[in-house]
Write an enzyme that holds these catalytic residues in place. Structure first.
Site, PDB file in Angstrom:
ATOM      1  CG  HIS A  42       0.910   8.450   6.504  1.00 60.73           C
ATOM      2  ND1 HIS A  42       2.043   7.914   7.056  1.00 60.73           N
ATOM      3  CD2 HIS A  42       0.769   7.874   5.294  1.00 60.73           C
ATOM      4  CE1 HIS A  42       2.580   7.060   6.206  1.00 60.73           C
ATOM      5  NE2 HIS A  42       1.829   7.011   5.130  1.00 60.73           N
TER       6      HIS A  42
ATOM      7  CD  GLU B  67      -2.301   6.194   3.686  1.00 64.15           C
ATOM      8  OE1 GLU B  67      -1.799   5.492   2.803  1.00 64.15           O
ATOM      9  OE2 GLU B  67      -1.983   6.085   4.903  1.00 64.15           O
TER      10      GLU B  67
ATOM     11  CG  ASP C 133      -1.171   1.572   3.919  1.00 58.57           C
ATOM     12  OD1 ASP C 133      -0.853   2.248   2.947  1.00 58.57           O
ATOM     13  OD2 ASP C 133      -0.907   1.907   5.109  1.00 58.57           O
TER      14      ASP C 133
ATOM     15  CG  HIS D 227       2.492   0.201   5.349  1.00 60.95           C
ATOM     16  ND1 HIS D 227       3.800  -0.230   5.229  1.00 60.95           N
ATOM     17  CD2 HIS D 227       2.350   1.188   4.437  1.00 60.95           C
ATOM     18  CE1 HIS D 227       4.415   0.478   4.297  1.00 60.95           C
ATOM     19  NE2 HIS D 227       3.552   1.349   3.800  1.00 60.95           N
TER      20      HIS D 227
ATOM     21  CD  GLU E 208      -0.698   3.276  -0.236  1.00 62.49           C
ATOM     22  OE1 GLU E 208      -0.567   4.046   0.720  1.00 62.49           O
ATOM     23  OE2 GLU E 208       0.251   2.669  -0.765  1.00 62.49           O
TER      24      GLU E 208
HETATM   25  O1  G3P Z   1      -0.686   7.305   0.545  1.00 61.79           O
HETATM   26  C1  G3P Z   1       0.465   7.948   0.957  1.00 61.79           C
HETATM   27  C2  G3P Z   1       1.461   6.982   1.586  1.00 61.79           C
HETATM   28  O2  G3P Z   1       0.789   6.211   2.531  1.00 61.79           O
HETATM   29  C3  G3P Z   1       2.127   6.086   0.584  1.00 61.79           C
HETATM   30  O3  G3P Z   1       3.176   5.351   1.126  1.00 61.79           O
HETATM   31  O4  G3P Z   1       4.231   3.386   2.123  1.00 61.79           O
HETATM   32  O5  G3P Z   1       3.134   5.057   3.585  1.00 61.79           O
HETATM   33  O6  G3P Z   1       1.771   3.549   2.170  1.00 61.79           O
HETATM   34  P1  G3P Z   1       3.071   4.290   2.309  1.00 61.79           P
HETATM   35 MG    MG Z   2      -0.197   4.291   2.624  1.00 54.68          MG
END
Ligand code: G3P
Ligand code: MG
Length: 273
Positions: free
Chosen positions: A23, A50, A52, A65, A124
């Protein structure tokens, strides 16, 4: 039928059907969403990274993020107020640890470049970057960058914003897209109904929103389920035993160990029967 989630991994091995998703990279150990964090995830043997994505003011796709830059850089204001050249001058590492001073915000292309042939990715798309346009928006930009990277087959998209999911599918019906469940959009709808209404392939959900009763629905409909963000061994074990496809964690090293232990235990129990 959606493609089995574990087939997105590089070097997938027979019987290895669980996905360790780092993450924001190995973000417990490195500044989140930076190249060191993704290199760390690769070194720890995570299957997928993962991260953003958002747009700079000159419409370049950057990996970051928050909408505001103050938590994870030495700057102030919104990410979308700065050009890529300006964002590149920010220090995105010192907030985490002085050893990472002058680590910069990476572009999507830079992240894919280090992930290629090593680790699959979950891109994401942040709601802040989504617009009404389905051509020319962040979705189409990301698809082009993925195409250029040669990582096709190892890329999954996700978004909390249903518009991003629909735009991605309208532009490219073959792309794999995950819904990020949010009560405000989907209420108490069943995962299969949410997936059908958006044409999505994968169901990603927070550990607190996920309902155990959804497991029957997702299994019956062959929908991969990934849970975020689980950083402790006890809950990792609990979700793996529920049969989820993958877990997002800031600690991919811990998840790797726990997943191996659970698998060994399941194999031993299978042998005893
Ligand atoms: O994709 C899972 C997670 O990353 C979603 O929440 O706020 O950490 O981007 P966030
Ligand atoms: Mg995320």
């Amino acid at each position: 039928m959606p493609r089995p989630y574990h087939l997105f991994k590089y070097n997938h091995r027979e019987g290895d059907d669980f996905t360790i998703i780092a993450h924001r990279g190995a973000s417990a150990y490195y500044p989140e969403n930076t190249l060191p964090s993704f290199e760390g995830a690769i070194a720890m043997g995570a299957d997928m990274a993962e991260f953003d994505v958002q747009l700079s003011s000159d419409k370049e796709v950057v990996v970051f993020h928050d909408e505001k830059i103050s938590r994870c850089t030495d700057g102030r204001g919104k990410i979308s107020d700065y050009t890529l050249a300006q964002l590149k001058k920010l220090d995105a590492g010192s907030w985490y640890n002085k050893d990472f001073k002058d680590t910069s915000i990476p572009t999507l292309a830079e992240v894919l470049d280090i992930c290629k042939n090593k680790i699959a990715v979950n891109i994401e798309i942040k709601t802040e970057a989504v617009s009404k346009m389905f051509f020319g928006g962040i979705e189409e930009k990301c698809l082009k960058i993925v195409e250029q990277s040669g990582m096709n087959g190892h890329v999954v998209f996700s978004s909390f914003d249903p518009r991003a999911i629909m735009h991605l599918k309208q532009i490219d019906t073959t792309v794999t897209v995950a819904v990020l469940y949010e009560k405000k959009h989907y209420g108490s709808k069943l995962p299969s109904d949410i997936m059908d209404s958006l044409g999505a392939d994968v169901f990603n959900c927070s550990r607190s929103d996920f309902k155990k009763k959804w497991l029957i629905n997702t299994k019956l409909n062959n929908i991969p389920v990934n849970i975020y963000t689980v950083n402790d061994a006890k809950n990792m074990k609990r979700f793996i035993n529920m049969g989820v496809s993958g877990i997002f964690t800031n600690n991919p090293d811990i998840l790797k160990r726990v997943a191996a232990d659970v698998k060994k235990k399941q194999e031993n129990e299978g042998r005893k029967r």
